[in-house]
Design a protein around this motif. Structure first.
Motif, PDB file in Angstrom:
ATOM      1  N   LEU A 166       0.820  -1.205   0.000  1.00  0.00           N
ATOM      2  CA  LEU A 166       0.000   0.000   0.000  1.00  0.00           C
ATOM      3  C   LEU A 166       0.858   1.261   0.000  1.00  0.00           C
ATOM      4  O   LEU A 166       0.490   2.268  -0.613  1.00  0.00           O
ATOM      5  CB  LEU A 166      -0.931  -0.003   1.215  1.00  0.00           C
ATOM      6  N   PHE A 167       2.020   1.219   0.649  1.00  0.00           N
ATOM      7  CA  PHE A 167       2.918   2.378   0.642  1.00  0.00           C
ATOM      8  C   PHE A 167       3.504   2.608  -0.750  1.00  0.00           C
ATOM      9  O   PHE A 167       3.765   3.745  -1.140  1.00  0.00           O
ATOM     10  CB  PHE A 167       4.028   2.192   1.674  1.00  0.00           C
ATOM     11  N   PHE A 168       3.722   1.509  -1.495  1.00  0.00           N
ATOM     12  CA  PHE A 168       4.101   1.643  -2.915  1.00  0.00           C
ATOM     13  C   PHE A 168       3.035   2.442  -3.662  1.00  0.00           C
ATOM     14  O   PHE A 168       3.343   3.359  -4.438  1.00  0.00           O
ATOM     15  CB  PHE A 168       4.248   0.263  -3.577  1.00  0.00           C
ATOM     16  N   ASP A 169       1.784   2.059  -3.434  1.00  0.00           N
ATOM     17  CA  ASP A 169       0.657   2.713  -4.108  1.00  0.00           C
ATOM     18  C   ASP A 169       0.562   4.181  -3.712  1.00  0.00           C
ATOM     19  O   ASP A 169       0.319   5.057  -4.557  1.00  0.00           O
ATOM     20  CB  ASP A 169      -0.640   1.986  -3.766  1.00  0.00           C
ATOM     21  N   ILE A 170       0.768   4.477  -2.425  1.00  0.00           N
ATOM     22  CA  ILE A 170       0.719   5.866  -1.953  1.00  0.00           C
ATOM     23  C   ILE A 170       1.817   6.691  -2.598  1.00  0.00           C
ATOM     24  O   ILE A 170       1.607   7.839  -2.998  1.00  0.00           O
ATOM     25  CB  ILE A 170       0.827   5.912  -0.416  1.00  0.00           C
ATOM     26  N   TYR A 171       3.005   6.110  -2.714  1.00  0.00           N
ATOM     27  CA  TYR A 171       4.131   6.835  -3.307  1.00  0.00           C
ATOM     28  C   TYR A 171       3.843   7.200  -4.762  1.00  0.00           C
ATOM     29  O   TYR A 171       4.204   8.279  -5.237  1.00  0.00           O
ATOM     30  CB  TYR A 171       5.396   5.984  -3.229  1.00  0.00           C
ATOM     31  N   TYR A 223       7.327   6.082   7.165  1.00  0.00           N
ATOM     32  CA  TYR A 223       7.050   6.216   5.728  1.00  0.00           C
ATOM     33  C   TYR A 223       6.409   7.568   5.437  1.00  0.00           C
ATOM     34  O   TYR A 223       6.711   8.210   4.437  1.00  0.00           O
ATOM     35  CB  TYR A 223       6.133   5.090   5.246  1.00  0.00           C
ATOM     36  N   GLY A 224       5.491   7.992   6.305  1.00  0.00           N
ATOM     37  CA  GLY A 224       4.854   9.294   6.117  1.00  0.00           C
ATOM     38  C   GLY A 224       5.857  10.421   6.128  1.00  0.00           C
ATOM     39  O   GLY A 224       5.802  11.342   5.294  1.00  0.00           O
ATOM     40  N   LEU A 225       6.806  10.371   7.051  1.00  0.00           N
ATOM     41  CA  LEU A 225       7.838  11.408   7.141  1.00  0.00           C
ATOM     42  C   LEU A 225       8.736  11.398   5.910  1.00  0.00           C
ATOM     43  O   LEU A 225       9.036  12.460   5.328  1.00  0.00           O
ATOM     44  CB  LEU A 225       8.673  11.191   8.404  1.00  0.00           C
ATOM     45  N   ILE A 226       9.145  10.212   5.486  1.00  0.00           N
ATOM     46  CA  ILE A 226      10.021  10.103   4.309  1.00  0.00           C
ATOM     47  C   ILE A 226       9.316  10.613   3.055  1.00  0.00           C
ATOM     48  O   ILE A 226       9.892  11.358   2.251  1.00  0.00           O
ATOM     49  CB  ILE A 226      10.486   8.646   4.125  1.00  0.00           C
ATOM     50  N   TYR A 227       8.059  10.197   2.873  1.00  0.00           N
ATOM     51  CA  TYR A 227       7.314  10.633   1.688  1.00  0.00           C
ATOM     52  C   TYR A 227       7.105  12.137   1.694  1.00  0.00           C
ATOM     53  O   TYR A 227       7.142  12.792   0.646  1.00  0.00           O
ATOM     54  CB  TYR A 227       5.956   9.930   1.621  1.00  0.00           C
ATOM     55  N   ALA A 228       6.863  12.715   2.881  1.00  0.00           N
ATOM     56  CA  ALA A 228       6.667  14.167   2.974  1.00  0.00           C
ATOM     57  C   ALA A 228       7.937  14.904   2.557  1.00  0.00           C
ATOM     58  O   ALA A 228       7.871  15.929   1.861  1.00  0.00           O
ATOM     59  CB  ALA A 228       6.279  14.552   4.398  1.00  0.00           C
ATOM     60  N   ILE A 229       9.096  14.377   2.960  1.00  0.00           N
ATOM     61  CA  ILE A 229      10.365  15.012   2.602  1.00  0.00           C
ATOM     62  C   ILE A 229      10.634  14.870   1.108  1.00  0.00           C
ATOM     63  O   ILE A 229      11.020  15.830   0.426  1.00  0.00           O
ATOM     64  CB  ILE A 229      11.520  14.391   3.415  1.00  0.00           C
ATOM     65  N   ILE A 230      10.404  13.671   0.566  1.00  0.00           N
ATOM     66  CA  ILE A 230      10.680  13.426  -0.856  1.00  0.00           C
ATOM     67  C   ILE A 230       9.751  14.256  -1.740  1.00  0.00           C
ATOM     68  O   ILE A 230      10.193  14.891  -2.705  1.00  0.00           O
ATOM     69  CB  ILE A 230      10.522  11.927  -1.185  1.00  0.00           C
ATOM     70  N   LYS A 231       8.459  14.242  -1.411  1.00  0.00           N
ATOM     71  CA  LYS A 231       7.473  14.928  -2.252  1.00  0.00           C
ATOM     72  C   LYS A 231       7.216  16.376  -1.838  1.00  0.00           C
ATOM     73  O   LYS A 231       6.455  17.079  -2.503  1.00  0.00           O
ATOM     74  CB  LYS A 231       6.146  14.155  -2.222  1.00  0.00           C
ATOM     75  N   LYS A 232       7.840  16.784  -0.722  1.00  0.00           N
ATOM     76  CA  LYS A 232       7.677  18.150  -0.216  1.00  0.00           C
ATOM     77  C   LYS A 232       6.196  18.493  -0.006  1.00  0.00           C
ATOM     78  O   LYS A 232       5.727  19.569  -0.378  1.00  0.00           O
ATOM     79  CB  LYS A 232       8.327  19.158  -1.159  1.00  0.00           C
ATOM     80  N   ASP A 233       5.488  17.517   0.561  1.00  0.00           N
ATOM     81  CA  ASP A 233       4.062  17.682   0.821  1.00  0.00           C
ATOM     82  C   ASP A 233       3.761  17.095   2.201  1.00  0.00           C
ATOM     83  O   ASP A 233       3.650  15.879   2.366  1.00  0.00           O
ATOM     84  CB  ASP A 233       3.235  16.983  -0.256  1.00  0.00           C
ATOM     85  N   TRP A 234       3.632  17.957   3.208  1.00  0.00           N
ATOM     86  CA  TRP A 234       3.437  17.491   4.567  1.00  0.00           C
ATOM     87  C   TRP A 234       2.028  16.973   4.828  1.00  0.00           C
ATOM     88  O   TRP A 234       1.770  16.366   5.873  1.00  0.00           O
ATOM     89  CB  TRP A 234       3.789  18.614   5.543  1.00  0.00           C
ATOM     90  N   LYS A 235       1.103  17.186   3.879  1.00  0.00           N
ATOM     91  CA  LYS A 235      -0.236  16.615   4.033  1.00  0.00           C
ATOM     92  C   LYS A 235      -0.176  15.091   4.019  1.00  0.00           C
ATOM     93  O   LYS A 235      -0.943  14.419   4.710  1.00  0.00           O
ATOM     94  CB  LYS A 235      -1.155  17.119   2.919  1.00  0.00           C
TER      95      LYS A 235
END
Length: 351
Positions: free
Chosen positions: A275-280, A317-329
């Motif tokens: 599911l984290f793959f899908d979110i990314y 994962y949420g923190l990493i994705y926020a940093i990579i995508k620059k989207d804290w939502k």
């Protein structure tokens, strides 16, 4: 009588999860498939069991209340699905189309056959290489005591003494009452819980696990179904040759799948990764938030380890994705899904 028990078994572990999962996806307006409905439907059943069981356990009420409430809730979800026509996709050729998509040429047939053979091998090892230990006897006694006395976790599994409260290792089952769900299944099927625990349940858990393996292979490999089958074989070999100790994930998946902590490591963690793959790739919407909330709640049912690992995975994962995508939502939404873990961990401090 045996045929009736077999039918009830298939209804509990295959039909009911598919119907519940289909209803959930329809309500959330999320794209669904038979495989997703099966796995997420079972996660939903576990999450509901967690929510229903804890108050009844804390209030020291009869196990029969759990049976009645769970059955009514599961039936209610199925009725909602019937009203919303959530199951119409079963009749409109979608499933038939999905099956044909898997088998358009010989290479794809090979991939599917490899995946099915891998599942057959792992089922063989599971059924003929069972491992039992003191942990199994504690859990087994708890389940039998629940069925015989309708008391939940207030009996000393070593002596049979009625404690009237939660003490020692049994106390952790109050917030992670996996034995209650197994007792529920055993009660409905009228099959001894040891047989349910060691023989029946692992068969279906392996089906769920290999569905998740297949889904992960589709996210990682884009060279076709044949290569997905090879990937599943590779994961099977890792499980087989990783059998080096009684305390590692591979061994637990092979011969100790009846334990809640093993279901966490063998099924729930790979499912979260998928599911984290899908979110990314596609971001996180309200439907995905609800699905993650359900899975995190189900992990709380399975084990105290699930409470911590579910929260750690979603948070990191949420923190990493926020940093990579620059989207804290994204981070905030994924952190929102750990609420069940926080609640259960908080309860564990006071039980």
């Amino acid at each position: 009588m045996i045929l009736l028990k077999l039918i009830i078994c298939i209804l509990i572990f295959i039909v009911l999860p598919i119907l519940i999962g289909s209803t959930l996806f329809d309500v959330l307006k999320v794209e669904k498939s038979l495989a997703k409905c099966l796995v997420i439907g079972m996660m939903t059943m576990w999450a509901i069991c967690q929510i229903v069981s804890i108050p009844i356990i804390i209030l020291k009420q009869s196990f029969l209340y759990v049976v009645i409430v769970l059955s009514l809730l599961y039936l209610f979800i199925v009725v909602v699905g019937i009203i919303k026509k959530s199951y119409s996709y079963i009749y409109n050729g979608t499933i038939r189309g999905d099956i044909k998509a898997l088998l358009p040429d010989k290479r794809n047939i090979l991939g599917v056959v490899l995946a099915v053979l891998s599942l057959a091998v792992i089922l063989f090892f599971s059924l003929y290489l069972q491992h039992t230990d003191a942990d199994d006897s504690r859990m087994g006694v708890n389940i039998v005591d629940i069925l015989r006395t309708h008391r939940m976790f207030i009996t000393n599994p070593a002596t049979g003494e009625v404690l009237g409260t939660w003490e020692g290792e049994v106390a952790r089952d109050v917030v992670s009452p996996w034995p209650v769900f197994i007792a529920y299944c055993s009660y409905l099927m009228q099959i001894h819980p040891t047989i349910v625990n060691h023989t029946i349940l692992p068969i279906f858990l392996y089906i769920y696990i290999y569905i998740v393996y297949w889904k992960i292979s589709g996210e990682i490999i884009d060279k076709g179904i044949a290569y997905q089958g090879i990937f599943v074989v590779f994961l099977t070999l890792i499980n087989i040759y990783g059998y080096a100790s009684l305390h590692i994930a591979e061994t637990r998946v092979m011969v100790r799948l009846w334990q809640g902590k093993t279901v966490v490591s063998g099924l729930c963690i790979p499912l979260l990764i998928y599911l984290f793959f899908d979110i990314y790739k596609n971001d996180i919407d309200k439907g995905m938030v609800v699905i993650l909330l359900i899975i995190e709640t189900a992990m709380c049912l399975l084990s105290g380890m699930g409470i911590l690992i579910g929260a750690i995975m979603a948070g990191s994962y949420g923190l990493i994705y926020a940093i990579i995508k620059k989207d804290w939502k994204i981070c905030l939404k994924m952190w929102l899904t750990v609420i069940p873990c926080v609640i259960c961990y908080g309860l564990s401090l006071f039980v």
